[in-house]
Scaffold this motif. Sequence first.
Motif, PDB file in Angstrom:
ATOM      1  N   ILE A 251       0.839  -1.203   0.000  1.00  0.00           N
ATOM      2  CA  ILE A 251       0.000   0.000   0.000  1.00  0.00           C
ATOM      3  C   ILE A 251       0.873   1.253   0.000  1.00  0.00           C
ATOM      4  O   ILE A 251       0.607   2.222  -0.726  1.00  0.00           O
ATOM      5  CB  ILE A 251      -0.946  -0.005   1.214  1.00  0.00           C
ATOM      6  CG1 ILE A 251      -1.965  -1.139   1.106  1.00  0.00           C
ATOM      7  CG2 ILE A 251      -1.644   1.350   1.364  1.00  0.00           C
ATOM      8  CD1 ILE A 251      -2.970  -0.976  -0.005  1.00  0.00           C
ATOM      9  N   ASP A 252       1.949   1.250   0.809  1.00  0.00           N
ATOM     10  CA  ASP A 252       2.877   2.388   0.826  1.00  0.00           C
ATOM     11  C   ASP A 252       3.425   2.670  -0.564  1.00  0.00           C
ATOM     12  O   ASP A 252       3.496   3.820  -1.008  1.00  0.00           O
ATOM     13  CB  ASP A 252       4.053   2.107   1.770  1.00  0.00           C
ATOM     14  CG  ASP A 252       3.680   2.265   3.235  1.00  0.00           C
ATOM     15  OD1 ASP A 252       2.674   2.941   3.516  1.00  0.00           O
ATOM     16  OD2 ASP A 252       4.400   1.712   4.084  1.00  0.00           O
ATOM     17  N   LYS A 253       3.842   1.619  -1.253  1.00  0.00           N
ATOM     18  CA  LYS A 253       4.443   1.794  -2.570  1.00  0.00           C
ATOM     19  C   LYS A 253       3.412   2.273  -3.597  1.00  0.00           C
ATOM     20  O   LYS A 253       3.716   3.116  -4.443  1.00  0.00           O
ATOM     21  CB  LYS A 253       5.115   0.492  -3.025  1.00  0.00           C
ATOM     22  CG  LYS A 253       6.382   0.187  -2.230  1.00  0.00           C
ATOM     23  CD  LYS A 253       7.112  -1.011  -2.767  1.00  0.00           C
ATOM     24  CE  LYS A 253       8.451  -1.178  -2.038  1.00  0.00           C
ATOM     25  NZ  LYS A 253       9.424  -0.124  -2.380  1.00  0.00           N
ATOM     26  N   LEU A 254       2.200   1.755  -3.516  1.00  0.00           N
ATOM     27  CA  LEU A 254       1.156   2.190  -4.435  1.00  0.00           C
ATOM     28  C   LEU A 254       0.793   3.654  -4.203  1.00  0.00           C
ATOM     29  O   LEU A 254       0.592   4.412  -5.159  1.00  0.00           O
ATOM     30  CB  LEU A 254      -0.067   1.295  -4.287  1.00  0.00           C
ATOM     31  CG  LEU A 254       0.105  -0.148  -4.773  1.00  0.00           C
ATOM     32  CD1 LEU A 254      -1.097  -0.997  -4.386  1.00  0.00           C
ATOM     33  CD2 LEU A 254       0.332  -0.206  -6.277  1.00  0.00           C
ATOM     34  N   LEU A 255       0.736   4.068  -2.946  1.00  0.00           N
ATOM     35  CA  LEU A 255       0.426   5.468  -2.645  1.00  0.00           C
ATOM     36  C   LEU A 255       1.589   6.391  -3.027  1.00  0.00           C
ATOM     37  O   LEU A 255       1.374   7.542  -3.427  1.00  0.00           O
ATOM     38  CB  LEU A 255       0.068   5.624  -1.170  1.00  0.00           C
ATOM     39  CG  LEU A 255      -1.271   4.995  -0.760  1.00  0.00           C
ATOM     40  CD1 LEU A 255      -1.456   5.057   0.746  1.00  0.00           C
ATOM     41  CD2 LEU A 255      -2.438   5.688  -1.459  1.00  0.00           C
ATOM     42  N   GLU A 256       2.798   5.894  -2.904  1.00  0.00           N
ATOM     43  CA  GLU A 256       3.951   6.666  -3.393  1.00  0.00           C
ATOM     44  C   GLU A 256       3.829   6.900  -4.894  1.00  0.00           C
ATOM     45  O   GLU A 256       4.085   8.006  -5.399  1.00  0.00           O
ATOM     46  CB  GLU A 256       5.251   5.924  -3.078  1.00  0.00           C
ATOM     47  CG  GLU A 256       6.500   6.645  -3.585  1.00  0.00           C
ATOM     48  CD  GLU A 256       7.762   5.807  -3.455  1.00  0.00           C
ATOM     49  OE1 GLU A 256       8.760   6.171  -4.097  1.00  0.00           O
ATOM     50  OE2 GLU A 256       7.751   4.793  -2.719  1.00  0.00           O
ATOM     51  N   ILE A 257       3.438   5.856  -5.613  1.00  0.00           N
ATOM     52  CA  ILE A 257       3.224   5.982  -7.058  1.00  0.00           C
ATOM     53  C   ILE A 257       2.071   6.955  -7.329  1.00  0.00           C
ATOM     54  O   ILE A 257       2.160   7.817  -8.216  1.00  0.00           O
ATOM     55  CB  ILE A 257       2.935   4.600  -7.676  1.00  0.00           C
ATOM     56  CG1 ILE A 257       4.227   3.783  -7.725  1.00  0.00           C
ATOM     57  CG2 ILE A 257       2.322   4.732  -9.069  1.00  0.00           C
ATOM     58  CD1 ILE A 257       4.028   2.335  -8.096  1.00  0.00           C
ATOM     59  N   GLY A 258       0.997   6.838  -6.565  1.00  0.00           N
ATOM     60  CA  GLY A 258      -0.126   7.758  -6.724  1.00  0.00           C
ATOM     61  C   GLY A 258       0.293   9.204  -6.522  1.00  0.00           C
ATOM     62  O   GLY A 258      -0.140  10.099  -7.263  1.00  0.00           O
ATOM     63  N   GLU A 259       1.151   9.432  -5.533  1.00  0.00           N
ATOM     64  CA  GLU A 259       1.628  10.793  -5.275  1.00  0.00           C
ATOM     65  C   GLU A 259       2.484  11.299  -6.424  1.00  0.00           C
ATOM     66  O   GLU A 259       2.392  12.457  -6.826  1.00  0.00           O
ATOM     67  CB  GLU A 259       2.413  10.814  -3.959  1.00  0.00           C
ATOM     68  CG  GLU A 259       2.661  12.200  -3.380  1.00  0.00           C
ATOM     69  CD  GLU A 259       3.911  12.857  -3.940  1.00  0.00           C
ATOM     70  OE1 GLU A 259       3.926  14.101  -4.081  1.00  0.00           O
ATOM     71  OE2 GLU A 259       4.868  12.121  -4.240  1.00  0.00           O
ATOM     72  N   ARG A 260       3.303  10.422  -6.986  1.00  0.00           N
ATOM     73  CA  ARG A 260       4.164  10.837  -8.113  1.00  0.00           C
ATOM     74  C   ARG A 260       3.340  11.215  -9.333  1.00  0.00           C
ATOM     75  O   ARG A 260       3.572  12.261  -9.945  1.00  0.00           O
ATOM     76  CB  ARG A 260       5.130   9.711  -8.475  1.00  0.00           C
ATOM     77  CG  ARG A 260       6.362   9.633  -7.588  1.00  0.00           C
ATOM     78  CD  ARG A 260       7.323   8.578  -8.096  1.00  0.00           C
ATOM     79  NE  ARG A 260       7.856   8.897  -9.413  1.00  0.00           N
ATOM     80  CZ  ARG A 260       8.592   8.048 -10.148  1.00  0.00           C
ATOM     81  NH1 ARG A 260       8.857   6.848  -9.681  1.00  0.00           N
ATOM     82  NH2 ARG A 260       9.049   8.408 -11.326  1.00  0.00           N
ATOM     83  N   ILE A 261       2.371  10.392  -9.697  1.00  0.00           N
ATOM     84  CA  ILE A 261       1.630  10.693 -10.922  1.00  0.00           C
ATOM     85  C   ILE A 261       0.637  11.829 -10.716  1.00  0.00           C
ATOM     86  O   ILE A 261       0.196  12.448 -11.688  1.00  0.00           O
ATOM     87  CB  ILE A 261       0.938   9.443 -11.504  1.00  0.00           C
ATOM     88  CG1 ILE A 261      -0.146   8.908 -10.583  1.00  0.00           C
ATOM     89  CG2 ILE A 261       1.947   8.367 -11.824  1.00  0.00           C
ATOM     90  CD1 ILE A 261      -0.903   7.727 -11.164  1.00  0.00           C
ATOM     91  N   SER A 262       0.311  12.145  -9.450  1.00  0.00           N
ATOM     92  CA  SER A 262      -0.596  13.268  -9.193  1.00  0.00           C
ATOM     93  C   SER A 262       0.058  14.612  -9.504  1.00  0.00           C
ATOM     94  O   SER A 262      -0.624  15.636  -9.566  1.00  0.00           O
ATOM     95  CB  SER A 262      -1.064  13.256  -7.734  1.00  0.00           C
ATOM     96  OG  SER A 262       0.000  13.562  -6.838  1.00  0.00           O
ATOM     97  N   ARG A 263       1.371  14.615  -9.720  1.00  0.00           N
ATOM     98  CA  ARG A 263       2.070  15.860 -10.072  1.00  0.00           C
ATOM     99  C   ARG A 263       1.868  16.224 -11.530  1.00  0.00           C
ATOM    100  O   ARG A 263       2.213  17.318 -11.954  1.00  0.00           O
ATOM    101  CB  ARG A 263       3.569  15.718  -9.791  1.00  0.00           C
ATOM    102  CG  ARG A 263       3.908  15.403  -8.335  1.00  0.00           C
ATOM    103  CD  ARG A 263       5.371  15.043  -8.191  1.00  0.00           C
ATOM    104  NE  ARG A 263       5.646  14.370  -6.934  1.00  0.00           N
ATOM    105  CZ  ARG A 263       6.767  13.702  -6.675  1.00  0.00           C
ATOM    106  NH1 ARG A 263       7.715  13.637  -7.604  1.00  0.00           N
ATOM    107  NH2 ARG A 263       6.940  13.110  -5.503  1.00  0.00           N
TER     108      ARG A 263
END
Length: 278
Positions: free
Chosen positions: A241-253
């Motif tokens: 979940i941490d890694k998926l949310l990290e990815i979510g944060e990156r693409i939200s830029r």
Amino acid sequence: MEWEITFDGITYECINCAYCCSCKDWRIYLDYFDVLKLKDYNYAIEDCERGKFKKRLKVGGEGCVLLHNNLCKIHLEKGYEYKPLMCKIFPFSFMVKWNGDLLLIIKHYCKGIKKGKCDKRMIKKAMEYCEELYLDELDDIIFEAMEHSSKTKIDDNWRVSWEEREEFGRNIFKSKNLNEVAEKCKELINYDVSERINKIKDNLSKLEEDIRKENEEEIIRFMGELNKREHFRKFPFKKEIDKLLEIGERISRYKNVFKGEAIIDKELLLNPNSHYTI
């Protein structure tokens, strides 16, 4: 052979950009029957050693040496059926699920990716080509990649069945918005992810309302797609979940989140040294 599609809500349409023929970070490997069909193109084939593959297409400055003016020489002269299986599969590929089923994935760095639904015939053909290309070793690939333990970790102190873990992921990423993702993580696995969720929301808050809402839905969908693909199943579920949310944060830029997804997919599928992988 049991298949599961991981990319609901995404479609592909070839835009004749020839990006797949550029061979950037990948090569086109040929099976025995590909080599037979391409006997008139021996000048474009070279020896190699990659698992069962002993031949591959040569590349030049622009990519595949059979690419001319953004068009495939094989396709032009012989027809689509003569193209190598790897060419016909792109932008699809497969992974192996924890239970040994096959997961059909789509590569987001293909420039023909867009929203919508994939044609059923295209999906069926992609599955058939994957099975055909790896026919002789598919059973071994499945056996080596599937899980042979009945239990998996949520964290170091909590073990569940693989079916339960899969159900947790399915429930979390069916959420309608990011607040619901946070609520379900807390409710289902007692995990507070509000800090990461707020980072994603902060990035999205800079966008116009309609784009913000569309991007939020796509970010959740993409995280769910990656969860289905099981890139991170060797990690405890909370770490995944941490890694998926990290990815979510990156693409939200990105205002166009599909550009961010393309970058992530290159890291996951083409870079074995990515910090996302074990």
